[in-house]
Write a protein that holds these residues in place. Structure first.
Motif, PDB file in Angstrom:
ATOM      1  N   LEU A   1       0.825  -1.200   0.000  1.00 21.51           N
ATOM      2  CA  LEU A   1       0.000   0.000   0.000  1.00 21.51           C
ATOM      3  C   LEU A   1       0.860   1.252   0.000  1.00 21.51           C
ATOM      4  CD1 LEU A   1      -2.688  -0.963   2.673  1.00 21.51           C
ATOM      5  CD2 LEU A   1      -2.837  -1.238   0.184  1.00 21.51           C
ATOM      6  N   ASP A   2       0.377   2.295  -0.670  1.00 20.31           N
ATOM      7  CA  ASP A   2       1.052   3.577  -0.558  1.00 20.31           C
ATOM      8  C   ASP A   2       0.740   4.173   0.820  1.00 20.31           C
ATOM      9  OD1 ASP A   2      -1.528   4.908  -0.696  1.00 20.31           O
ATOM     10  OD2 ASP A   2      -1.440   4.719  -2.876  1.00 20.31           O
ATOM     11  N   MET A   3       1.424   5.234   1.178  1.00 22.33           N
ATOM     12  CA  MET A   3       1.281   5.801   2.519  1.00 22.33           C
ATOM     13  C   MET A   3      -0.150   6.226   2.820  1.00 22.33           C
ATOM     14  SD  MET A   3       4.747   8.058   3.033  1.00 22.33           S
ATOM     15  CE  MET A   3       4.084   8.771   4.547  1.00 22.33           C
ATOM     16  N   GLU A   4      -0.806   6.817   1.825  1.00 25.77           N
ATOM     17  CA  GLU A   4      -2.177   7.285   2.038  1.00 25.77           C
ATOM     18  C   GLU A   4      -3.113   6.125   2.325  1.00 25.77           C
ATOM     19  OE1 GLU A   4      -5.615  10.039  -0.131  1.00 25.77           O
ATOM     20  OE2 GLU A   4      -3.694   9.661  -1.136  1.00 25.77           O
ATOM     21  N   SER A   5      -2.992   5.045   1.547  1.00 25.52           N
ATOM     22  CA  SER A   5      -3.857   3.880   1.744  1.00 25.52           C
ATOM     23  C   SER A   5      -3.561   3.187   3.071  1.00 25.52           C
ATOM     24  CB  SER A   5      -3.684   2.895   0.585  1.00 25.52           C
ATOM     25  OG  SER A   5      -4.071   3.477  -0.640  1.00 25.52           O
ATOM     26  N   ALA A   6      -2.278   3.078   3.420  1.00 30.41           N
ATOM     27  CA  ALA A   6      -1.915   2.487   4.711  1.00 30.41           C
ATOM     28  C   ALA A   6      -2.496   3.306   5.845  1.00 30.41           C
ATOM     29  CB  ALA A   6      -0.399   2.386   4.833  1.00 30.41           C
ATOM     30  N   GLY A   7      -2.409   4.623   5.722  1.00 33.46           N
ATOM     31  CA  GLY A   7      -2.985   5.494   6.746  1.00 33.46           C
ATOM     32  C   GLY A   7      -4.484   5.318   6.861  1.00 33.46           C
ATOM     33  N   LEU A   8      -5.155   5.102   5.725  1.00 33.98           N
ATOM     34  CA  LEU A   8      -6.596   4.867   5.728  1.00 33.98           C
ATOM     35  C   LEU A   8      -6.940   3.643   6.561  1.00 33.98           C
ATOM     36  CD1 LEU A   8      -9.540   5.099   4.616  1.00 33.98           C
ATOM     37  CD2 LEU A   8      -8.756   3.738   2.653  1.00 33.98           C
ATOM     38  N   PHE A   9      -6.231   2.536   6.353  1.00 31.37           N
ATOM     39  CA  PHE A   9      -6.553   1.313   7.081  1.00 31.37           C
ATOM     40  C   PHE A   9      -6.148   1.416   8.548  1.00 31.37           C
ATOM     41  CE2 PHE A   9      -6.986  -0.387   2.802  1.00 31.37           C
ATOM     42  CZ  PHE A   9      -8.131  -1.149   2.950  1.00 31.37           C
ATOM     43  N   GLU A  10      -5.082   2.135   8.842  1.00 32.74           N
ATOM     44  CA  GLU A  10      -4.734   2.359  10.237  1.00 32.74           C
ATOM     45  C   GLU A  10      -5.868   3.088  10.950  1.00 32.74           C
ATOM     46  OE1 GLU A  10      -1.066   4.450  10.421  1.00 32.74           O
ATOM     47  OE2 GLU A  10       0.118   2.819   9.572  1.00 32.74           O
ATOM     48  N   ARG A  11      -6.402   4.113  10.330  1.00 30.97           N
ATOM     49  CA  ARG A  11      -7.501   4.870  10.941  1.00 30.97           C
ATOM     50  C   ARG A  11      -8.752   4.013  11.068  1.00 30.97           C
ATOM     51  NH1 ARG A  11      -5.319   8.710   7.465  1.00 30.97           N
ATOM     52  NH2 ARG A  11      -7.005   8.439   5.949  1.00 30.97           N
ATOM     53  N   MET A  12      -9.030   3.175  10.056  1.00 34.96           N
ATOM     54  CA  MET A  12     -10.190   2.292  10.122  1.00 34.96           C
ATOM     55  C   MET A  12     -10.100   1.361  11.322  1.00 34.96           C
ATOM     56  SD  MET A  12     -10.827   1.266   6.104  1.00 34.96           S
ATOM     57  CE  MET A  12     -12.052   0.021   6.540  1.00 34.96           C
ATOM     58  N   ILE A  13      -8.910   0.800  11.531  1.00 30.44           N
ATOM     59  CA  ILE A  13      -8.722  -0.110  12.661  1.00 30.44           C
ATOM     60  C   ILE A  13      -8.955   0.611  13.981  1.00 30.44           C
ATOM     61  CG2 ILE A  13      -6.975  -1.435  13.940  1.00 30.44           C
ATOM     62  CD1 ILE A  13      -5.819  -2.230  11.174  1.00 30.44           C
ATOM     63  N   LEU A  14      -8.346   1.776  14.139  1.00 30.52           N
ATOM     64  CA  LEU A  14      -8.465   2.510  15.401  1.00 30.52           C
ATOM     65  C   LEU A  14      -9.889   3.003  15.626  1.00 30.52           C
ATOM     66  CD1 LEU A  14      -5.117   4.509  15.379  1.00 30.52           C
ATOM     67  CD2 LEU A  14      -5.687   2.487  16.730  1.00 30.52           C
ATOM     68  N   GLU A  15     -10.582   3.416  14.569  1.00 30.34           N
ATOM     69  CA  GLU A  15     -11.963   3.853  14.727  1.00 30.34           C
ATOM     70  C   GLU A  15     -12.869   2.691  15.114  1.00 30.34           C
ATOM     71  OE1 GLU A  15     -12.800   5.707  10.996  1.00 30.34           O
ATOM     72  OE2 GLU A  15     -11.590   7.489  11.457  1.00 30.34           O
ATOM     73  N   ARG A  16     -12.647   1.535  14.520  1.00 28.71           N
ATOM     74  CA  ARG A  16     -13.432   0.359  14.883  1.00 28.71           C
ATOM     75  C   ARG A  16     -13.218  -0.030  16.343  1.00 28.71           C
ATOM     76  NH1 ARG A  16     -14.470  -4.281  10.652  1.00 28.71           N
ATOM     77  NH2 ARG A  16     -15.290  -3.080   8.890  1.00 28.71           N
ATOM     78  N   GLN A  17     -11.995   0.156  16.815  1.00 30.30           N
ATOM     79  CA  GLN A  17     -11.700  -0.206  18.197  1.00 30.30           C
ATOM     80  C   GLN A  17     -12.508   0.630  19.198  1.00 30.30           C
ATOM     81  OE1 GLN A  17     -10.449  -3.172  17.631  1.00 30.30           O
ATOM     82  NE2 GLN A  17      -8.933  -2.973  19.254  1.00 30.30           N
ATOM     83  N   GLN A  18     -12.962   1.793  18.764  1.00 32.02           N
ATOM     84  CA  GLN A  18     -13.753   2.641  19.652  1.00 32.02           C
ATOM     85  C   GLN A  18     -15.181   2.127  19.828  1.00 32.02           C
ATOM     86  OE1 GLN A  18     -12.272   5.251  21.304  1.00 32.02           O
ATOM     87  NE2 GLN A  18     -10.432   4.461  20.287  1.00 32.02           N
ATOM     88  N   THR A  19     -15.707   1.453  18.809  1.00 28.50           N
ATOM     89  CA  THR A  19     -17.112   1.030  18.845  1.00 28.50           C
ATOM     90  C   THR A  19     -17.289  -0.487  18.897  1.00 28.50           C
ATOM     91  OG1 THR A  19     -17.183   1.118  16.419  1.00 28.50           O
ATOM     92  CG2 THR A  19     -17.870   3.105  17.620  1.00 28.50           C
ATOM     93  N   ASN A  20     -16.387  -1.211  18.251  1.00 27.74           N
ATOM     94  CA  ASN A  20     -16.513  -2.669  18.185  1.00 27.74           C
ATOM     95  C   ASN A  20     -15.132  -3.296  18.300  1.00 27.74           C
ATOM     96  OD1 ASN A  20     -17.654  -5.221  17.816  1.00 27.74           O
ATOM     97  ND2 ASN A  20     -17.573  -5.084  15.581  1.00 27.74           N
ATOM     98  N   PRO A  21     -14.521  -3.235  19.483  1.00 21.96           N
ATOM     99  CA  PRO A  21     -13.126  -3.674  19.619  1.00 21.96           C
ATOM    100  C   PRO A  21     -12.933  -5.150  19.309  1.00 21.96           C
ATOM    101  CG  PRO A  21     -14.121  -3.258  21.776  1.00 21.96           C
ATOM    102  CD  PRO A  21     -15.086  -2.758  20.752  1.00 21.96           C
ATOM    103  N   ALA A  22     -11.867  -5.410  18.571  1.00 23.65           N
ATOM    104  CA  ALA A  22     -11.441  -6.772  18.264  1.00 23.65           C
ATOM    105  C   ALA A  22      -9.992  -6.907  18.700  1.00 23.65           C
ATOM    106  CB  ALA A  22     -11.589  -7.047  16.773  1.00 23.65           C
ATOM    107  N   THR A  23      -9.470  -8.121  18.596  1.00 20.96           N
ATOM    108  CA  THR A  23      -8.057  -8.354  18.889  1.00 20.96           C
ATOM    109  C   THR A  23      -7.297  -8.394  17.575  1.00 20.96           C
ATOM    110  OG1 THR A  23      -8.755  -9.727  20.756  1.00 20.96           O
ATOM    111  CG2 THR A  23      -6.433  -9.836  20.118  1.00 20.96           C
ATOM    112  N   TYR A  24      -6.185  -7.666  17.511  1.00 16.88           N
ATOM    113  CA  TYR A  24      -5.353  -7.628  16.318  1.00 16.88           C
ATOM    114  C   TYR A  24      -3.942  -8.077  16.668  1.00 16.88           C
ATOM    115  CZ  TYR A  24      -8.861  -4.768  13.863  1.00 16.88           C
ATOM    116  OH  TYR A  24     -10.011  -4.304  13.267  1.00 16.88           O
ATOM    117  N   LEU A  25      -3.340  -8.836  15.763  1.00 21.03           N
ATOM    118  CA  LEU A  25      -1.921  -9.156  15.832  1.00 21.03           C
ATOM    119  C   LEU A  25      -1.334  -8.751  14.486  1.00 21.03           C
ATOM    120  CD1 LEU A  25       0.465 -10.349  17.386  1.00 21.03           C
ATOM    121  CD2 LEU A  25      -0.121 -12.588  16.450  1.00 21.03           C
ATOM    122  N   ILE A  26      -0.480  -7.732  14.500  1.00 24.07           N
ATOM    123  CA  ILE A  26      -0.009  -7.110  13.277  1.00 24.07           C
ATOM    124  C   ILE A  26       1.492  -7.322  13.118  1.00 24.07           C
ATOM    125  CG2 ILE A  26       0.225  -4.930  12.020  1.00 24.07           C
ATOM    126  CD1 ILE A  26      -2.238  -3.935  13.573  1.00 24.07           C
TER     127      ILE A  26
END
Length: 234
Positions: free
Chosen positions: A150-175
């Motif tokens: 992914l380019d930086m912009e797309s990677a940043g998009l998915f990083e934000r998606m993960i963190l936003e989801r953690q606020q409402t529907n937290p899951a466990t991630y291993l990255i």
């Protein structure tokens, strides 16, 4: 999830995880040089391969609650939409048309919804693979170098998606990521692997900025923590 005395032996490599615990709803990182066993450990956790010995207590999770996104996406030979909804289809979940449009639009893939998915560019395939892994809200998601195409912009998009989801529907991630900037921004706790074993573990700031293990210190000499994803505050 609790792991103890886990072993997996290959012809030229052996993995031994003495102990590993993933607390539900937290984001973990796993780092280390090529060939240290990160992908093998993640495949064992996901249930894609079987250990030779040891225990993996998934604490009630089944393989249907777990997903894994790889560096090289595996897409079915069908349209973008049908790839995206495949995890829902096999789980008997009716796709939400609004969610489909929002997901694909967010990643710039809506106009390709009826296109042949394997014909997308490598970056577009990777975005689709990550969207597909997240579409059914897994309880445990393993990301194995899936930001690398992914380019930086797309990677940043998915990083934000993960963190936003953690606020409402937290899951466990291993990255797992060699670009430690992703680990730095997402993970609170990190495991460091070397030659098939976990040699260091701890809070992200301790592992990345105050390492004690000599192999970890050497690994971090060649790692960059400076990359700034678009949209993130410095």
């Amino acid at each position: 999830m609790k792991i103890s005395k886990l072993t997996k032996n290959f012809e030229r490599f052996s993995l031994f995880v003495d102990e590993m615990e993933l607390v539900p709803g937290k984001i973990y990182g796993i780092i280390g040089p090529n060939g240290c066993g990160k992908t093998t450990a993640m495949k064992l956790i996901a249930g894609l391969i079987k250990p030779d010995s040891g225990q993996i207590d998934r604490c009630g999770l089944t393989e249907r609650d777990i997903t894994m996104a790889f560096r090289k996406p595996y897409l079915i030979r069908d349209t973008v939409v049908r790839n995206l909804t495949y995890p829902l289809t096999i789980r008997g979940i009716q796709p939400d048309e609004r969610q489909i449009k929002e997901s694909l639009s967010l990643a710039g893939l809506w106009d390709y919804r009826d296109s042949f998915a394997p014909g997308l560019s490598s970056g577009e395939q990777q975005k689709l693979s990550l969207l597909r892994a997240m579409i059914f809200s897994p309880k445990l998601m393993l990301i194995d170098e899936a930001f690398s195409n992914l380019d930086m912009e797309s990677a940043g998009l998915f990083e934000r998606m993960i963190l936003e989801r953690q606020q409402t529907n937290p899951a466990t991630y291993l990255i797992c990521a060699h670009q430690l900037s992703h680990i730095q921004r997402l993970c609170a706790y990190i495991f460091f692997m070397h030659k098939g074993k976990i040699e260091a573990r701890g809070q992200a700031e301790d592992i990345l900025y105050a390492p004690q293990n000599p192999h970890l210190k050497n690994y971090l000499k060649y790692a960059s923590l400076r990359e700034e994803a678009p949209g993130w505050n410095s």
